[in-house]
Scaffold this active site. Structure first.
Site, PDB file in Angstrom:
ATOM      1  N   LYS A   1     -23.105  -1.290  -5.106  1.00 51.65           N
ATOM      2  CA  LYS A   1     -22.464   0.000  -4.792  1.00 51.65           C
ATOM      3  C   LYS A   1     -22.744   0.326  -3.329  1.00 51.65           C
ATOM      4  O   LYS A   1     -23.552   1.199  -2.994  1.00 51.65           O
ATOM      5  CB  LYS A   1     -22.956   1.100  -5.753  1.00 51.65           C
ATOM      6  CG  LYS A   1     -21.947   2.253  -5.869  1.00 51.65           C
ATOM      7  CD  LYS A   1     -22.195   3.102  -7.090  1.00 51.65           C
ATOM      8  CE  LYS A   1     -21.423   4.403  -7.102  1.00 51.65           C
ATOM      9  NZ  LYS A   1     -19.959   4.282  -7.148  1.00 51.65           N
TER      10      LYS A   1
ATOM     11  N   TYR B   1     -24.892   3.776  -2.253  1.00 50.22           N
ATOM     12  CA  TYR B   1     -24.750   5.152  -2.709  1.00 50.22           C
ATOM     13  C   TYR B   1     -24.693   5.208  -4.225  1.00 50.22           C
ATOM     14  O   TYR B   1     -24.554   4.187  -4.890  1.00 50.22           O
ATOM     15  CB  TYR B   1     -23.503   5.797  -2.086  1.00 50.22           C
ATOM     16  CG  TYR B   1     -22.181   5.357  -2.665  1.00 50.22           C
ATOM     17  CD1 TYR B   1     -21.664   4.095  -2.402  1.00 50.22           C
ATOM     18  CD2 TYR B   1     -21.452   6.205  -3.499  1.00 50.22           C
ATOM     19  CE1 TYR B   1     -20.451   3.689  -2.938  1.00 50.22           C
ATOM     20  CE2 TYR B   1     -20.233   5.804  -4.040  1.00 50.22           C
ATOM     21  CZ  TYR B   1     -19.747   4.544  -3.754  1.00 50.22           C
ATOM     22  OH  TYR B   1     -18.552   4.149  -4.300  1.00 50.22           O
TER      23      TYR B   1
ATOM     24  N   LEU C   1     -17.625  -3.555  -9.928  1.00 48.57           N
ATOM     25  CA  LEU C   1     -18.827  -2.738 -10.012  1.00 48.57           C
ATOM     26  C   LEU C   1     -19.083  -2.481 -11.499  1.00 48.57           C
ATOM     27  O   LEU C   1     -18.165  -2.130 -12.232  1.00 48.57           O
ATOM     28  CB  LEU C   1     -18.629  -1.401  -9.289  1.00 48.57           C
ATOM     29  CG  LEU C   1     -19.877  -0.517  -9.324  1.00 48.57           C
ATOM     30  CD1 LEU C   1     -20.916  -1.015  -8.317  1.00 48.57           C
ATOM     31  CD2 LEU C   1     -19.542   0.937  -9.032  1.00 48.57           C
TER      32      LEU C   1
ATOM     33  N   GLU D   1     -10.498  -4.425 -11.201  1.00 52.55           N
ATOM     34  CA  GLU D   1     -10.864  -3.019 -11.417  1.00 52.55           C
ATOM     35  C   GLU D   1     -10.064  -2.172 -10.432  1.00 52.55           C
ATOM     36  O   GLU D   1      -9.213  -2.701  -9.712  1.00 52.55           O
ATOM     37  CB  GLU D   1     -12.372  -2.813 -11.211  1.00 52.55           C
ATOM     38  CG  GLU D   1     -12.823  -3.124  -9.797  1.00 52.55           C
ATOM     39  CD  GLU D   1     -14.271  -2.759  -9.492  1.00 52.55           C
ATOM     40  OE1 GLU D   1     -14.883  -1.977 -10.240  1.00 52.55           O
ATOM     41  OE2 GLU D   1     -14.783  -3.259  -8.481  1.00 52.55           O
TER      42      GLU D   1
HETATM   43  N1  PLP Z   1     -15.598   0.504  -9.750  1.00 53.23           N
HETATM   44  C1  PLP Z   1     -15.621   1.015  -8.509  1.00 53.23           C
HETATM   45  C2  PLP Z   1     -15.130   0.190  -7.367  1.00 53.23           C
HETATM   46  C3  PLP Z   1     -16.109   2.317  -8.298  1.00 53.23           C
HETATM   47  O1  PLP Z   1     -16.160   2.818  -7.050  1.00 53.23           O
HETATM   48  C4  PLP Z   1     -16.530   3.082  -9.415  1.00 53.23           C
HETATM   49  C5  PLP Z   1     -17.039   4.448  -9.227  1.00 53.23           C
HETATM   50  O2  PLP Z   1     -16.828   5.105  -8.261  1.00 53.23           O
HETATM   51  C6  PLP Z   1     -16.474   2.509 -10.680  1.00 53.23           C
HETATM   52  C7  PLP Z   1     -16.014   1.212 -10.819  1.00 53.23           C
HETATM   53  C8  PLP Z   1     -16.929   3.274 -11.898  1.00 53.23           C
HETATM   54  O3  PLP Z   1     -18.310   3.465 -11.887  1.00 53.23           O
HETATM   55  P1  PLP Z   1     -18.982   4.676 -12.676  1.00 53.23           P
HETATM   56  O4  PLP Z   1     -18.432   4.649 -14.069  1.00 53.23           O
HETATM   57  O5  PLP Z   1     -20.440   4.374 -12.638  1.00 53.23           O
HETATM   58  O6  PLP Z   1     -18.621   5.927 -11.955  1.00 53.23           O
END
Ligand code: PLP
Length: 284
Positions: A147, A32, A203, A179
């Site tokens: 993701k 996603y 991620l 994270e």
């Molecule tokens: N880490 C995880 C596990 C996430 O689910 C997300 C976003 O939902 C992020 C980091 C941050 O990603 P982004 O800055 O692209 O929204």
């Protein structure tokens, strides 16, 4: 009526019908993306598109029309009359519907593609005052860089935080802070901005990437290195980042007050530059 995108068509969300044989439903076999609409433009759509392509490639899902993601997102904004307000796009691509079996279906089975859009109210209060977050063992798999829609470990962990009134759950793996359940995390230690490096344990956030660029432009020293949980007492500032929270200060981490318990100076500098970049894009 909410308009959604489903396998090539725009239709009422209520009319979307997904097969019970869909591998997204049976195996969480899908990926996603979430992109933010800022009343006139999408935030760094290029990076969201390339991350989507990477996630699809890693799972070997072939969505031949992936390059239409920006155009279909625009169309959803238009069809849902969201042009003049903050909004979000959610897109999910699963491996499609086929008789339940652990091996992949034949290449003729098309992926299932679903997307929707909704108006969104930014959490200004948290951005100004900061949030309190939990610390917990990282129980996720070893491919957090994808993701994937397989988010059970994230939701179980977040729920624990939520139930005790905390706003995020931050993970620790082998003593290292990775994270959050749906965010990346940054720290200021010894005047340096520290965050976990890109790896299979986090991620690679689109917001994270932009924050690192902004910090570099501000002349802030950066260290992409995991911070040990045992070094929490040396953390002077902390903040989380994601598409909806942007840069949101953390004032309490695992029961420990960070700095003076209020958003720190470096955090505010980064927040201000992030916000002014968005504002300038509006005016152009
Ligand atoms: N880490 C995880 C596990 C996430 O689910 C997300 C976003 O939902 C992020 C980091 C941050 O990603 P982004 O800055 O692209 O929204």
């Amino acid at each position: 009526m909410q308009i959604a995108y489903f396998n090539g068509k725009f239709l009422s969300k209520e009319d979307v019908k997904i097969s019970p044989d869909d591998r997204g439903f049976l195996f969480a076999d899908g990926v996603y993306e979430v992109v933010r609409w800022y009343e006139g433009f999408f935030f760094d759509m290029d990076s969201h598109l390339s991350r989507l392509k990477r996630s699809l490639r890693e799972l070997r899902i072939n969505w031949a029309e992936v390059d239409m993601f920006p155009a279909l997102s625009h169309e959803l904004i238009k069809q849902n009359n969201l042009e003049n307000q903050p909004a979000m796009i959610y897109l999910q691509v699963s491996r499609g519907a086929a008789k339940r079996s652990h091996n992949f279906p034949s290449s003729e089975v098309p992926p299932t593609v679903y997307a929707n859009a909704w108006g969104f109210v930014p959490d200004i209060q948290s951005k100004e005052s900061g949030i309190k977050v939990m610390l917990k063992e990282d129980i996720r798999w070893n491919r957090c860089d994808i993701k994937s829609v397989a988010l059970l470990a994230n939701t179980l962990s977040f729920q624990e935080a939520y139930q005790v009134g905390l706003q995020e759950c931050i993970f620790v793996r082998n003593g290292l802070i990775t994270e959050g359940s749906h965010s990346n995390i940054f720290f200021v230690i010894d005047g340096m901005l520290c965050t976990h490096p890109e790896s299979n344990h986090i991620l690679s956030g689109v917001t994270r990437k932009n924050i690192l660029r902004i910090a570099d432009e501000l002349g802030i020293k950066i260290r992409e290195e995991a911070v040990q949980e045992s070094r929490i007492r040396f953390i002077k500032e902390a903040f989380i980042s994601n598409t909806s929270a942007e840069v949101t200060p953390v004032t309490v981490l695992g029961g420990n007050t960070i700095g003076d318990g209020v958003p720190g100076h470096v955090t505010k500098l980064i927040q201000e530059k992030f916000d002014s970049e968005v504002k300038n894009k509006h005016e152009n």
